[in-house]
Scaffold this active site. Structure first.
Site, PDB file in Angstrom:
ATOM      1  N   HIS A  18      11.525 -16.387   3.260  1.00  0.00           N
ATOM      2  CA  HIS A  18      12.532 -15.991   2.265  1.00  0.00           C
ATOM      3  C   HIS A  18      13.804 -16.813   2.455  1.00  0.00           C
ATOM      4  CE1 HIS A  18      10.289 -11.940   2.423  1.00  0.00           C
ATOM      5  NE2 HIS A  18      10.001 -12.502   1.259  1.00  0.00           N
ATOM      6  N   LYS A  42       6.041   1.077  -3.290  1.00  0.00           N
ATOM      7  CA  LYS A  42       6.053   0.783  -1.860  1.00  0.00           C
ATOM      8  C   LYS A  42       6.964   1.754  -1.117  1.00  0.00           C
ATOM      9  CE  LYS A  42       5.456  -4.252  -2.261  1.00  0.00           C
ATOM     10  NZ  LYS A  42       6.076  -5.547  -1.923  1.00  0.00           N
ATOM     11  N   ARG A  91       3.559 -18.641  -2.209  1.00  0.00           N
ATOM     12  CA  ARG A  91       2.810 -19.108  -1.043  1.00  0.00           C
ATOM     13  C   ARG A  91       1.441 -19.635  -1.438  1.00  0.00           C
ATOM     14  NH1 ARG A  91       2.522 -13.830   2.132  1.00  0.00           N
ATOM     15  NH2 ARG A  91       2.465 -13.174  -0.029  1.00  0.00           N
ATOM     16  N   SER A 129       5.674 -10.430   4.746  1.00  0.00           N
ATOM     17  CA  SER A 129       6.336  -9.218   5.228  1.00  0.00           C
ATOM     18  C   SER A 129       5.330  -8.174   5.694  1.00  0.00           C
ATOM     19  CB  SER A 129       7.229  -8.633   4.133  1.00  0.00           C
ATOM     20  OG  SER A 129       8.306  -9.493   3.861  1.00  0.00           O
TER      21      SER A 129
END
Length: 155
Positions: A18, A42, A91, A129
């Site tokens: 990040h 989440k 990614r 993460s």
């Protein structure tokens, strides 16, 4: 006109990947607002206040990086902070598929918003993460993946 980008995410936690996106984004934008959003799907692992403080300290010498928290649609927050760009890191192709749909919805909500994707630097691409949370949950030191130390953080 000032080029302001909102870099939204749950950042649970904020990783070196990040950080890399923000640092590279500063070459494109005059200001980046890191927005820690509340994702209804989440449950946070790290307290949002702790992560916000860590992110702020990571960018303390930068006066063109701000950190906010929000609980609203990302596109609405972008408009509120004066951002006409959303900054996102990719990614892999899975990230692209997910982010492509979100970018279309953001344009529906805020027609003037453009999403800018930066490809994650290769040496940082494996970091996520969720992997860091799992490692931390089971007592593994994860500080090498973060721009700050979590060794003393209690969850």
């Amino acid at each position: 006109m000032k080029r302001i980008a909102l870099f939204p995410g749950s950042f649970d936690p904020f990783t070196k990947g990040h950080q890399d996106i923000v640092q590279r984004g500063l070459k494109l934008f005059d200001e980046i607002v890191i927005g820690i959003g509340n994702n209804a799907n989440k449950k946070r692992y790290f307290p949002i206040e702790v992560i916000k403080a860590h992110i702020q300290s990571s960018f303390s010498p930068e006066d063109n990086v701000k950190v906010i928290t929000y609980d609203d649609l990302t596109a609405r927050i972008a408009r509120e902070v004066g951002a006409t760009f959303l900054l996102r890191g990719l990614r892999n192709t899975t990230d692209f598929e997910y982010e492509n749909g979100i970018s279309q919805v953001n344009r529906f909500v805020y027609e003037e918003i453009e999403t800018v994707f930066l490809i994650t630097s290769p040496h940082l691409a494996p970091i996520s993460s969720s992997i860091i949370r799992d490692l931390h949950r089971y007592g593994q030191n994860v500080d090498e993946f973060l721009p700050y130390s979590l060794s003393n953080s209690v969850v």
